[in-house]
Design a protein around this motif. Sequence first.
Motif, mmCIF file in Angstrom:
data_model
loop_
_atom_site.group_PDB
_atom_site.id
_atom_site.type_symbol
_atom_site.label_atom_id
_atom_site.label_comp_id
_atom_site.label_asym_id
_atom_site.label_seq_id
_atom_site.Cartn_x
_atom_site.Cartn_y
_atom_site.Cartn_z
ATOM 1 N N GLU A 186 0.861 -1.190 0.000
ATOM 2 C CA GLU A 186 0.000 0.000 0.000
ATOM 3 C C GLU A 186 0.891 1.230 0.000
ATOM 4 O O GLU A 186 1.755 1.363 0.859
ATOM 5 C CB GLU A 186 -0.938 -0.028 1.228
ATOM 6 N N SER B 285 -12.096 3.998 -0.915
ATOM 7 C CA SER B 285 -12.844 3.220 0.086
ATOM 8 C C SER B 285 -13.245 4.035 1.315
ATOM 9 O O SER B 285 -14.075 3.589 2.106
ATOM 10 C CB SER B 285 -12.037 1.993 0.507
ATOM 11 N N VAL C 178 -23.023 3.037 1.510
ATOM 12 C CA VAL C 178 -24.319 2.369 1.324
ATOM 13 C C VAL C 178 -24.080 0.897 0.978
ATOM 14 O O VAL C 178 -23.251 0.575 0.128
ATOM 15 C CB VAL C 178 -25.132 3.049 0.193
ATOM 16 N N ILE D 12 -13.346 -0.920 -10.531
ATOM 17 C CA ILE D 12 -14.178 -1.315 -9.385
ATOM 18 C C ILE D 12 -14.802 -0.045 -8.794
ATOM 19 O O ILE D 12 -14.362 0.480 -7.762
ATOM 20 C CB ILE D 12 -13.370 -2.109 -8.321
ATOM 21 N N THR E 160 -19.974 -2.641 -1.405
ATOM 22 C CA THR E 160 -20.932 -3.703 -1.106
ATOM 23 C C THR E 160 -20.417 -5.054 -1.617
ATOM 24 O O THR E 160 -20.524 -6.081 -0.934
ATOM 25 C CB THR E 160 -22.281 -3.413 -1.807
HETATM 26 C C1 FAD Z 1 -18.287 9.115 -4.550
HETATM 27 C C2 FAD Z 1 -18.357 7.622 -4.438
HETATM 28 C C3 FAD Z 1 -19.435 7.024 -3.786
HETATM 29 C C4 FAD Z 1 -19.522 5.639 -3.681
HETATM 30 N N1 FAD Z 1 -20.533 5.089 -2.948
HETATM 31 C C5 FAD Z 1 -20.573 3.749 -2.783
HETATM 32 C C6 FAD Z 1 -21.581 3.171 -1.958
HETATM 33 O O1 FAD Z 1 -22.354 3.869 -1.303
HETATM 34 N N2 FAD Z 1 -21.657 1.817 -1.884
HETATM 35 C C7 FAD Z 1 -20.801 1.004 -2.571
HETATM 36 O O2 FAD Z 1 -20.957 -0.221 -2.502
HETATM 37 N N3 FAD Z 1 -19.772 1.530 -3.309
HETATM 38 C C8 FAD Z 1 -19.643 2.877 -3.406
HETATM 39 N N4 FAD Z 1 -18.623 3.433 -4.132
HETATM 40 C C9 FAD Z 1 -17.628 2.551 -4.743
HETATM 41 C C10 FAD Z 1 -16.580 2.074 -3.727
HETATM 42 O O3 FAD Z 1 -16.167 3.116 -2.883
HETATM 43 C C11 FAD Z 1 -15.378 1.513 -4.486
HETATM 44 O O4 FAD Z 1 -15.840 0.562 -5.421
HETATM 45 C C12 FAD Z 1 -14.382 0.830 -3.568
HETATM 46 O O5 FAD Z 1 -14.011 1.655 -2.495
HETATM 47 C C13 FAD Z 1 -13.155 0.433 -4.369
HETATM 48 O O6 FAD Z 1 -12.207 -0.116 -3.486
HETATM 49 P P1 FAD Z 1 -10.755 -0.451 -3.974
HETATM 50 O O7 FAD Z 1 -10.091 -1.201 -2.889
HETATM 51 O O8 FAD Z 1 -10.836 -1.086 -5.323
HETATM 52 O O9 FAD Z 1 -10.076 0.965 -4.252
HETATM 53 P P2 FAD Z 1 -9.333 1.983 -3.259
HETATM 54 O O10 FAD Z 1 -10.054 2.192 -2.014
HETATM 55 O O11 FAD Z 1 -9.002 3.188 -4.084
HETATM 56 O O12 FAD Z 1 -7.995 1.218 -2.907
HETATM 57 C C14 FAD Z 1 -6.926 1.079 -3.813
HETATM 58 C C15 FAD Z 1 -5.649 1.199 -3.032
HETATM 59 O O13 FAD Z 1 -4.530 0.944 -3.884
HETATM 60 C C16 FAD Z 1 -3.469 1.770 -3.469
HETATM 61 N N5 FAD Z 1 -2.513 1.875 -4.571
HETATM 62 C C17 FAD Z 1 -2.722 2.443 -5.786
HETATM 63 N N6 FAD Z 1 -1.613 2.344 -6.533
HETATM 64 C C18 FAD Z 1 -0.687 1.708 -5.786
HETATM 65 C C19 FAD Z 1 0.655 1.316 -6.014
HETATM 66 N N7 FAD Z 1 1.278 1.550 -7.179
HETATM 67 N N8 FAD Z 1 1.332 0.678 -5.023
HETATM 68 C C20 FAD Z 1 0.722 0.422 -3.835
HETATM 69 N N9 FAD Z 1 -0.555 0.788 -3.557
HETATM 70 C C21 FAD Z 1 -1.244 1.395 -4.530
HETATM 71 C C22 FAD Z 1 -4.156 3.081 -3.145
HETATM 72 O O14 FAD Z 1 -3.361 3.904 -2.320
HETATM 73 C C23 FAD Z 1 -5.433 2.598 -2.461
HETATM 74 O O15 FAD Z 1 -5.314 2.517 -1.072
HETATM 75 C C24 FAD Z 1 -18.510 4.821 -4.254
HETATM 76 C C25 FAD Z 1 -17.410 5.421 -4.901
HETATM 77 C C26 FAD Z 1 -17.325 6.806 -4.977
HETATM 78 C C27 FAD Z 1 -16.134 7.443 -5.631
#
Ligand code: FAD
Length: 377
Positions: free
Chosen positions: A33, A43, A49, A354, A360
């Motif tokens: 990370e 996230s 929601v 994603i 969810t």
């Molecule tokens: C405004 C908004 C509202 C939303 N509302 C909802 C909701 O109500 N309900 C729902 O189900 N979903 C919702 N979503 C979607 C949900 O938030 C995302 O689908 C989810 O958080 C994605 O998680 P993730 O782990 O893929 O991404 P992230 O949380 O972005 O995690 C990716 C991680 O990778 C790390 N990273 C990136 N590049 C590197 C690298 N080169 N080396 C090491 N680490 C790296 C980043 O620092 C980060 O911590 C919403 C999204 C948004 C933007």
Amino acid sequence: MEEADITIVGAGIIGLALSASVSRKNRSVYVLEKNDSFGRETSSRNSEVVHAGMYYPKDSLKARTCVEGNRLIYEICKKNGINYKKTGKLITANEQVELKEIERLLHNGEDNGVSGLKILSEREIKHLEPNVTAFAALYSPDTGIVDSHNLMRYFLQTARAQGAEFIFHSEAKAIQKQNRGYQVSIRDADGSDFSFLTHILINCAGLNSDIIAKSAGIDIERADYILKFCKGEYFRLKSGKIRLIKHLIYSLPDKKEISLGIHATPDLGGGLRFGPDAEYIQRDKANYNVEDSKREHFANAVNRFLPFVEAKDLIADTAGIRPKLQGPENGFRDFVIQHEEERGFPGLINLIGIDSPGLTSAPAIARYVQDMVEELI
Ligand SMILES: Cc1cc2nc3c(=O)[nH]c(=O)nc-3n(C[C@H](O)[C@H](O)[C@H](O)COP(=O)(O)OP(=O)(O)OC[C@H]3O[C@@H](n4cnc5c(N)ncnc54)[C@H](O)[C@@H]3O)c2cc1C
């Protein structure tokens, strides 16, 4: 060179849920990370929601993982004392013509396996939510809200207890395919570089997931993996009016289905937020500013179903950025969750695009990827 069985890039909700699913005492699992802690990006910048799954096309990964994830999240929360509330949700129709769309969502939701959906009349809405104005509404009893931070912490602790190692402040900078896996080069907080070999590489890098795929050697243009950034801002209600609704209240999604539209979300702290809006932004101009000048626009958007909200009641809150495969002019795009063997990259699993309902879907995505991993290991 040091070796790992599995390396996960990214400690957002997806990487965390996955690390809890694939870690074992007899496996070396690394989670890289780039930030100093988990869940610092998308996230922790969302509506929290727990969606039920009526929006997404039947059999899509979004539909399947959302419906399963909804059930799993409530189960995990109940078992582990994580705060959540099944508030229920109303998707409101304000004109006769919108009724058709509400009915379409009802049937689509039922096809996807969402239970308890029903259409409410104006009188039934008034009974449930006296301060909401709507001609009809789709009621979803299984939609709710969750303490996403503690859910992420639960996955982190589970993974750690099973031997996974979280390496914060370490950014995956380069990935090179080798005979027995991938050589990953990381840069830590003091700027020093380090390389190791991993047999399986799982890319959960959120807004950077297309870049990580590219650095592993995937032609992301050809694969159609290039992400578009779509920002969403929130405003918070500052007056005593926060007690005027109990359910999540939505209007219909925008026509292009880029977002679910500005909605009202009562949060677990007793507050009420409106948002997110949806605005495509340039990647190199990404920021989390909230434009105070949008207050009027937000008040107008929610006035369709919450007539008591005035622009002066709103204060700028947070913003998040959706990692979208769907561009402003395109139709629905599903999550990419792909073992890249056919592209010549065995052992590389990409999770790209994603966006919502990723929070969810996270525990169901973790199970889905776990099945891929068990076949590879
Ligand atoms: C405004 C908004 C509202 C939303 N509302 C909802 C909701 O109500 N309900 C729902 O189900 N979903 C919702 N979503 C979607 C949900 O938030 C995302 O689908 C989810 O958080 C994605 O998680 P993730 O782990 O893929 O991404 P992230 O949380 O972005 O995690 C990716 C991680 O990778 C790390 N990273 C990136 N590049 C590197 C690298 N080169 N080396 C090491 N680490 C790296 C980043 O620092 C980060 O911590 C919403 C999204 C948004 C933007």
